[in-house]
Design a protein around this motif. Structure first.
Motif, short mmCIF file in Angstrom:
data_model
loop_
_atom_site.label_atom_id
_atom_site.label_comp_id
_atom_site.label_asym_id
_atom_site.label_seq_id
_atom_site.Cartn_x
_atom_site.Cartn_y
_atom_site.Cartn_z
N TYR A 58 0.82 -1.20 0.00
CA TYR A 58 0.00 0.00 0.00
C TYR A 58 0.86 1.26 0.00
O TYR A 58 0.42 2.32 -0.45
N LEU A 59 2.09 1.13 0.49
CA LEU A 59 3.00 2.28 0.43
C LEU A 59 3.30 2.64 -1.02
O LEU A 59 3.32 3.82 -1.38
N PHE A 60 3.49 1.63 -1.85
CA PHE A 60 3.81 1.89 -3.25
C PHE A 60 2.55 2.16 -4.07
O PHE A 60 2.60 2.90 -5.06
N ALA A 61 1.42 1.59 -3.65
CA ALA A 61 0.16 1.97 -4.28
C ALA A 61 -0.11 3.45 -4.03
O ALA A 61 -0.63 4.17 -4.90
N GLY A 62 0.25 3.92 -2.83
CA GLY A 62 0.11 5.34 -2.53
C GLY A 62 0.97 6.21 -3.43
O GLY A 62 0.58 7.33 -3.79
N LEU A 63 2.14 5.70 -3.82
CA LEU A 63 2.99 6.44 -4.75
C LEU A 63 2.29 6.61 -6.10
O LEU A 63 2.33 7.68 -6.70
N LEU A 64 1.63 5.55 -6.55
CA LEU A 64 0.88 5.65 -7.80
C LEU A 64 -0.26 6.67 -7.67
O LEU A 64 -0.51 7.44 -8.60
N TRP A 66 -0.30 9.24 -5.68
CA TRP A 66 0.29 10.59 -5.62
C TRP A 66 0.67 11.07 -7.03
O TRP A 66 0.46 12.23 -7.37
N MET A 67 1.19 10.16 -7.83
CA MET A 67 1.49 10.52 -9.21
C MET A 67 0.21 10.86 -9.97
O MET A 67 0.19 11.79 -10.79
N GLY A 68 -0.88 10.12 -9.68
CA GLY A 68 -2.16 10.44 -10.30
C GLY A 68 -2.66 11.82 -9.89
O GLY A 68 -3.20 12.57 -10.71
N MET A 69 -2.45 12.17 -8.61
CA MET A 69 -2.83 13.50 -8.14
C MET A 69 -2.01 14.57 -8.86
O MET A 69 -2.55 15.63 -9.24
N GLN A 70 -0.72 14.31 -9.06
CA GLN A 70 0.11 15.27 -9.79
C GLN A 70 -0.40 15.46 -11.21
O GLN A 70 -0.39 16.57 -11.73
N PHE A 71 -0.84 14.38 -11.82
CA PHE A 71 -1.37 14.47 -13.18
C PHE A 71 -2.65 15.31 -13.21
O PHE A 71 -2.82 16.19 -14.07
N ILE A 72 -3.54 15.05 -12.27
CA ILE A 72 -4.82 15.76 -12.24
C ILE A 72 -4.62 17.25 -11.98
O ILE A 72 -5.30 18.10 -12.57
N THR A 73 -3.67 17.59 -11.11
CA THR A 73 -3.44 18.99 -10.76
C THR A 73 -2.47 19.70 -11.69
O THR A 73 -2.13 20.86 -11.47
N GLY A 74 -2.01 19.00 -12.72
CA GLY A 74 -1.14 19.64 -13.70
C GLY A 74 0.31 19.73 -13.32
O GLY A 74 1.06 20.50 -13.91
N HIS A 75 0.75 18.92 -12.35
CA HIS A 75 2.15 18.95 -11.93
C HIS A 75 3.04 18.04 -12.78
O HIS A 75 4.26 18.05 -12.62
N LEU A 76 2.43 17.24 -13.64
CA LEU A 76 3.21 16.41 -14.56
C LEU A 76 3.28 17.11 -15.91
O LEU A 76 2.30 17.15 -16.65
N GLU A 77 4.43 17.69 -16.21
CA GLU A 77 4.56 18.47 -17.43
C GLU A 77 4.49 17.59 -18.67
O GLU A 77 3.88 17.95 -19.67
N ASN A 78 5.11 16.41 -18.62
CA ASN A 78 5.09 15.48 -19.73
C ASN A 78 4.59 14.13 -19.22
O ASN A 78 5.38 13.29 -18.77
N ALA A 79 3.27 13.96 -19.27
CA ALA A 79 2.67 12.79 -18.65
C ALA A 79 3.15 11.49 -19.26
O ALA A 79 3.18 10.44 -18.59
N ALA A 80 3.57 11.51 -20.54
CA ALA A 80 4.04 10.28 -21.18
C ALA A 80 5.26 9.71 -20.49
O ALA A 80 5.51 8.50 -20.57
#
Length: 568
Positions: A58-64, A66-80
């Motif tokens: 679940y620690l690593f599922a949480g990392l996924l 968090w990355m999803g949250m970054q994508f939704i909030t626009g913090h991932l400049e190059n999502a690919a």
């Protein structure tokens, strides 16, 4: 059989010599992931498969998440750029589960440790042989990667791992494996001694400084460790005197490497050459600290270190261009923010103490602890967990020790469901690999075109669907020639992808676009960034701008403000 197949593919992932640009370890990682997928295939063949689901996943599922949250909030400049990391993290979660599942079987812990120890020991010994072939100057392709022994101040043979520090980590795993196999009475003392000397020689040849920390740590952990329990037998402790003797032998080889190089016909660097000089890692760490300070809550986005580095390089000292901070904690802080990083690292540290420090009398625990310590040390100066052939076996060991600490009955899974999962995984691997080959073909066409040959254009055109759209944008980027009257959209395109691919020729292209379109301040900063990120090749571009300044006053206005040609 499942563990044996997994171990065999792990050996192959270290041993094969095919490193293909742009992801040079792609096919090494594919073999590791294939071994993991086949492990689930064997599990599906059981009559009533039961899968353990350790809570650490679940620690690593949480990392996924968090990355999803970054994508939704626009913090991932190059999502690919996060597509492969997502697959790697999912593979880590699967590895933890399969490790716990194997550990729950009768005799599973012993069998699993023996398989991983044999795999890493064989891969390590084979790699040292390959190192010696490389040093000899023999051309043994396609079995051994070739390196020129007379074109560098000192040679760092990397076997087929192709990266000296990664090879050093493998050799440290092999040292831990020798310890385990001796304590488990699977190798006689004389054979272990020969293997250790051979491995330490290979570790010396890598010139990697992580060995300077890991080897003494191993001495303390092995020589001062408690007696271990393997089954019903109590294993004797390893002699501290022997451990110290091996460490002194390693230290002697490191100190004598220049003289040994003269004897055997290769160039070996001194300790002073490795310790002195400009510290590129210190600059990378200062850049990561700056990113984390400016973006403390959510970071710059996963895999955003390289792009942000291009933007801030002009404000810091000279170093090197990299796509990560060469320090796991600082990289997390820079890309994910401090709150998440602290929660993640503290949780992981607590878990390590609970599983690998307190219950330290079991031989399997001590073997796992040695491997974890090696990865921890390496993670402070590199980012070894980018590599699936490191990440997956570490995940398997994590699942094993978690199951030993907190035994779980697991959950029954339908064999048909597992079979579908395996089939989908294999299909996905095939599709991604075929798509990767399209990227490889694109780079081959681009290389031919840049060499002056007529090259087909189709491989460089972005397909309708691809897992790697960023590389096709790179092909477009390389074919843009700066000129007067560029539109704002064209310059913005250069800025976006120039940050993503901060190679020296791309930054220079961006600087020329600025100077030709009335943005001299940005041009000055771009050339300063070029010098900061690529100091070793800056002289070529200084000469180029000097020549251009004699023809164009706009270039001259920038040139007179550029760092000196010999700027450090």
């Amino acid at each position: 059989m499942a563990i044996a197949v997994f171990a065999f593919l792990l050996i192959c992932s270290y041993a094969h010599p095919f490193h293909i640009h742009p992801y040079r370890t792609y096919y090494h990682d594919v073999l590791s992931i294939l071994g993991l997928v086949l492990a689930f295939a064997f599990l599906a063949a059981e009559t009533v498969p039961r899968l353990r689901v350790p809570a650490i996943i679940y620690l690593f599922a949480g990392l996924l998440l968090w990355m999803g949250m970054q994508f939704i909030t626009g913090h991932l400049e190059n999502a690919a750029d996060v597509s492969l990391p997502i697959i790697y993290i999912a593979a880590l979660i699967a590895a933890i589960m399969i490790g716990a599942t194997w550990a729950a079987k009768e005799g599973g812990v012993t069998l699993l440790c023996q398989a991983l120890a044999v795999a890493h020991l064989l891969a390590g010994l084979l790699s040292v042989v390959l190192q010696c072939i490389q040093l000899s100057g023999l051309y043994a392709w396609p079995f051994v990667m070739y390196i020129a022994t007379n074109t560098q101040p000192f040679v760092r043979p990397f076997a087929n791992v192709a990266q000296p520090n990664q090879l050093a980590l493998l050799l440290c795993f092999a040292l831990a494996s020798s310890f385990y196999l001796y304590r488990a009475r699977k190798m006689p003392a004389w054979l272990v001694t020969v293997a250790l000397v051979f491995l330490l020689w290979g570790l010396t040849l890598t010139h990697s400084r992580i060995g300077w920390v890991i080897v003494p740590a191993f001495v303390l952990m092995c020589g001062l460790g408690r007696s271990t329990v393997s089954g019903n037998a109590i294993e004797p402790r390893v002699s501290l005197v022997f451990c110290i003797a091996m460490a002194l032998l390693y230290a002697g080889m490191v100190a004598a490497l220049p003289s040994l190089g003269d004897v055997f016909g290769f160039s070996g660097g001194t300790i002073a050459e490795h310790v002195g000089g400009r510290s590129e890692r210190m600059v990378l760490w200062s850049q990561a600290w700056r990113m984390a300070a400016e973006h403390p809550w959510f970071g710059v986005g996963w895999f955003g270190f390289g792009a942000e580095q291009v933007r801030i390089a002009a404000d810091l000292g000279s170093g090197t261009y990299a796509e990560h901070a060469h320090n796991l904690i600082l990289n997390f802080a820079a890309e994910l923010g401090w709150p998440y990083t602290l929660v993640f690292m503290l949780t992981l540290a607590w878990w390590f103490v609970q599983t690998c420090v307190q219950p330290s009398t079991h031989l399997a625990i001590q073997f796992t602890r040695l491997c974890f310590v090696a990865v921890m040390v390496h993670s402070m100066v590199e980012f070894p967990l980018w590599y699936a052939y490191v990440l997956i076996p570490i995940g398997v060991l994590m699942g094993m020790v978690h199951q030993m600490r907190w035994p779980a009955d697991g959950v029954r899974v339908a064999p048909a469901a597992l079979s579908v999962l395996v089939a989908v995984s294999l299909l996905l691997m095939a599709l991604i690999s075929l798509d990767y080959q399209r990227v490889v073909a694109g780079f081959q066409a681009l290389r031919s075109e840049q060499s002056g040959y007529k090259a087909p254009q189709a491989p460089m055109q972005k397909p309708v669907f691809t897992f790697f759209p960023q590389f096709f944008d790179y092909f477009t980027l390389t074919r843009i020639n700066p000129h007067e009257g560029m539109s704002a959209d064209e310059i913005a395109y250069l800025e976006k992808w120039g940050a993503r691919f901060g190679f020296v020729h791309i930054i220079n292209k961006l600087a020329e676009a600025y100077v030709l379109n009335g943005q001299p301040r940005k041009a000055e900063r771009a050339m300063l960034s070029l010098q900061r990120l690529h100091p070793t090749v800056y002289t070529e571009y200084w000469d180029y701008w000097k020549a251009k300044s004699g023809q164009d006053e706009r270039y001259k206005a920038i040139f007179i403000k550029m760092p000196p040609r010999d700027a450090p």
